[in-house]
Design a protein around this motif. Sequence first.
Motif, PDB file in Angstrom:
ATOM      1  N   GLU A   1       0.886  -1.217   0.071  1.00 41.15           N
ATOM      2  CA  GLU A   1      -0.031   0.125   0.103  1.00 41.15           C
ATOM      3  C   GLU A   1       0.980   1.296  -0.035  1.00 41.15           C
ATOM      4  O   GLU A   1       0.687   2.191  -1.003  1.00 41.15           O
ATOM      5  CB  GLU A   1      -0.911   0.064   1.581  1.00 41.15           C
ATOM      6  CG  GLU A   1      -1.995  -1.149   1.191  1.00 41.15           C
ATOM      7  CD  GLU A   1      -2.838  -1.241   2.452  1.00 41.15           C
ATOM      8  OE1 GLU A   1      -2.554  -0.601   3.673  1.00 41.15           O
ATOM      9  OE2 GLU A   1      -3.282  -2.323   2.519  1.00 41.15           O
ATOM     10  N   GLU A   2       1.903   1.261   0.865  1.00 40.41           N
ATOM     11  CA  GLU A   2       2.884   2.423   1.028  1.00 40.41           C
ATOM     12  C   GLU A   2       3.582   2.532  -0.375  1.00 40.41           C
ATOM     13  O   GLU A   2       3.632   3.932  -0.642  1.00 40.41           O
ATOM     14  CB  GLU A   2       3.717   2.075   1.966  1.00 40.41           C
ATOM     15  CG  GLU A   2       4.295   3.116   2.860  1.00 40.41           C
ATOM     16  CD  GLU A   2       5.353   2.637   3.921  1.00 40.41           C
ATOM     17  OE1 GLU A   2       6.529   2.602   3.696  1.00 40.41           O
ATOM     18  OE2 GLU A   2       4.759   2.242   4.937  1.00 40.41           O
ATOM     19  N   LYS A   3       3.957   1.607  -0.994  1.00 38.10           N
ATOM     20  CA  LYS A   3       4.789   1.646  -2.271  1.00 38.10           C
ATOM     21  C   LYS A   3       4.037   2.671  -3.317  1.00 38.10           C
ATOM     22  O   LYS A   3       4.605   3.382  -3.766  1.00 38.10           O
ATOM     23  CB  LYS A   3       5.198   0.260  -2.841  1.00 38.10           C
ATOM     24  CG  LYS A   3       6.819   0.206  -2.735  1.00 38.10           C
ATOM     25  CD  LYS A   3       6.942  -1.065  -3.420  1.00 38.10           C
ATOM     26  CE  LYS A   3       8.307  -1.834  -3.161  1.00 38.10           C
ATOM     27  NZ  LYS A   3       9.346  -1.006  -3.977  1.00 38.10           N
ATOM     28  N   GLU A   4       2.919   2.171  -3.308  1.00 41.58           N
ATOM     29  CA  GLU A   4       2.007   3.005  -4.343  1.00 41.58           C
ATOM     30  C   GLU A   4       1.909   4.301  -4.049  1.00 41.58           C
ATOM     31  O   GLU A   4       1.838   5.254  -4.710  1.00 41.58           O
ATOM     32  CB  GLU A   4       0.714   2.307  -4.627  1.00 41.58           C
ATOM     33  CG  GLU A   4       0.871   0.929  -5.112  1.00 41.58           C
ATOM     34  CD  GLU A   4      -0.348   0.279  -5.544  1.00 41.58           C
ATOM     35  OE1 GLU A   4      -0.711  -0.748  -4.840  1.00 41.58           O
ATOM     36  OE2 GLU A   4      -0.904   0.960  -6.457  1.00 41.58           O
ATOM     37  N   ILE A   5       1.450   4.712  -2.940  1.00 43.43           N
ATOM     38  CA  ILE A   5       1.195   5.991  -2.287  1.00 43.43           C
ATOM     39  C   ILE A   5       2.542   6.901  -2.326  1.00 43.43           C
ATOM     40  O   ILE A   5       2.468   7.986  -2.835  1.00 43.43           O
ATOM     41  CB  ILE A   5       0.705   5.898  -0.893  1.00 43.43           C
ATOM     42  CG1 ILE A   5      -0.839   5.222  -0.898  1.00 43.43           C
ATOM     43  CG2 ILE A   5       0.455   7.379  -0.297  1.00 43.43           C
ATOM     44  CD1 ILE A   5      -1.114   4.839   0.594  1.00 43.43           C
ATOM     45  N   THR A   6       3.417   6.413  -1.905  1.00 41.17           N
ATOM     46  CA  THR A   6       4.842   7.380  -1.753  1.00 41.17           C
ATOM     47  C   THR A   6       5.257   7.503  -3.068  1.00 41.17           C
ATOM     48  O   THR A   6       5.513   8.750  -3.672  1.00 41.17           O
ATOM     49  CB  THR A   6       5.879   6.692  -1.013  1.00 41.17           C
ATOM     50  OG1 THR A   6       5.447   6.065   0.069  1.00 41.17           O
ATOM     51  CG2 THR A   6       7.126   7.648  -1.150  1.00 41.17           C
ATOM     52  N   ILE A   7       5.415   6.584  -4.087  1.00 43.27           N
ATOM     53  CA  ILE A   7       5.955   6.868  -5.322  1.00 43.27           C
ATOM     54  C   ILE A   7       4.870   7.560  -6.044  1.00 43.27           C
ATOM     55  O   ILE A   7       5.289   8.505  -7.092  1.00 43.27           O
ATOM     56  CB  ILE A   7       6.365   5.431  -5.914  1.00 43.27           C
ATOM     57  CG1 ILE A   7       7.677   4.713  -5.457  1.00 43.27           C
ATOM     58  CG2 ILE A   7       6.766   5.597  -7.522  1.00 43.27           C
ATOM     59  CD1 ILE A   7       7.861   3.314  -5.588  1.00 43.27           C
ATOM     60  N   GLN A   8       3.662   7.453  -5.990  1.00 37.42           N
ATOM     61  CA  GLN A   8       2.726   8.082  -6.883  1.00 37.42           C
ATOM     62  C   GLN A   8       2.580   9.511  -6.308  1.00 37.42           C
ATOM     63  O   GLN A   8       2.722  10.348  -7.425  1.00 37.42           O
ATOM     64  CB  GLN A   8       1.193   7.569  -6.565  1.00 37.42           C
ATOM     65  CG  GLN A   8       0.265   7.963  -7.630  1.00 37.42           C
ATOM     66  CD  GLN A   8      -0.583   6.512  -7.974  1.00 37.42           C
ATOM     67  OE1 GLN A   8      -1.377   6.356  -6.972  1.00 37.42           O
ATOM     68  NE2 GLN A   8      -0.436   6.146  -8.864  1.00 37.42           N
ATOM     69  N   SER A   9       2.832   9.876  -4.824  1.00 38.25           N
ATOM     70  CA  SER A   9       2.750  11.178  -4.591  1.00 38.25           C
ATOM     71  C   SER A   9       3.981  11.800  -5.030  1.00 38.25           C
ATOM     72  O   SER A   9       3.973  13.190  -5.169  1.00 38.25           O
ATOM     73  CB  SER A   9       2.605  11.170  -3.054  1.00 38.25           C
ATOM     74  OG  SER A   9       3.572  11.037  -2.483  1.00 38.25           O
TER      75      SER A   9
END
Lengths: 144, 147
Positions: free
Chosen positions: B127-135
């Motif tokens: 979940e974190e990976k998607e959020i951080t990289i996306q943001s």
Amino acid sequence: MTSVRQLLEGKACQVWYVTPSSSVQEALKLMAEKRIGAVVVVEGGKIVGIFSERDFARQAISGRITMHTPVREIMVSPVYYVTPDQTVEDCMALMTQHRFRHLPVLEGEQLIGIISIGDVVKRLLVEKDAEIKSLEDYIWVNMI
Amino acid sequence: MAIVKNLLDNKGRQVWSVTPQTPLRETLKLMAEKNIGAVLVLDEGKIVGIFSERDYARYAASRESLLLDEPVGNFMTRSVYYVSPQHTVEECMALMTAKHIRHLPVLEGDQLVGVISIGDVVKQLLEEKEITIQSLENYIRGRTHTI
């Protein structure tokens, strides 16, 4: 983004396996000896199942098995797998969705390795820092 | 950076346990019922060990028996690594990797407040990976929303 192939590079190439007629005891002994949590079941050169510590723990209380039961009666099939070009994220998603901890890696018909959840976490320890750091370098450059 | 408390907020603080006298049969039944890979062993409320699917598989292999009537106290691991709610997910990853373990009880002072697994960690990272990289990528391309 790390590929499964890259993940395998850090590991030994040997894939341990048993046959459908191997006993539960033989499979567990192999797993203990090689310090692994699951073993593929191979017949006629093809993967026909997978057997893990969890499968053993769950089946032991069913009253239906003994240490001499052939693995074919307790193994899980069909077997989910990944290919070398898939990513670590693909492995994470599959493992989380299906609640398993091991994924055989197939290149065409050939079994070239097995990835465990431990391998994934070990790799992410390194990757996590590297990826976020490099994106932040990029932002910093743009802001100047 | 996510901390253990965040993981517990997502999964809950339920802790399943047995005593050292609990037979393996009952222990394994509890684990199957709750769909967990390890269970804490408590003696008068104190942690005295942890027992996992791996412990079972290894002992059964060496004893050549299912061991179902034996007490879990004979097979549990007595050195129990643990974390606090303030530890980071990365610290958990490092500990799990270094000690080759898949479960970490969470202690707040003396109080057992939960257990986290390697599966919980991976789920969080997914979940974190998607959020951080996306943001971060949104920021680079100038798509960040201002508040």
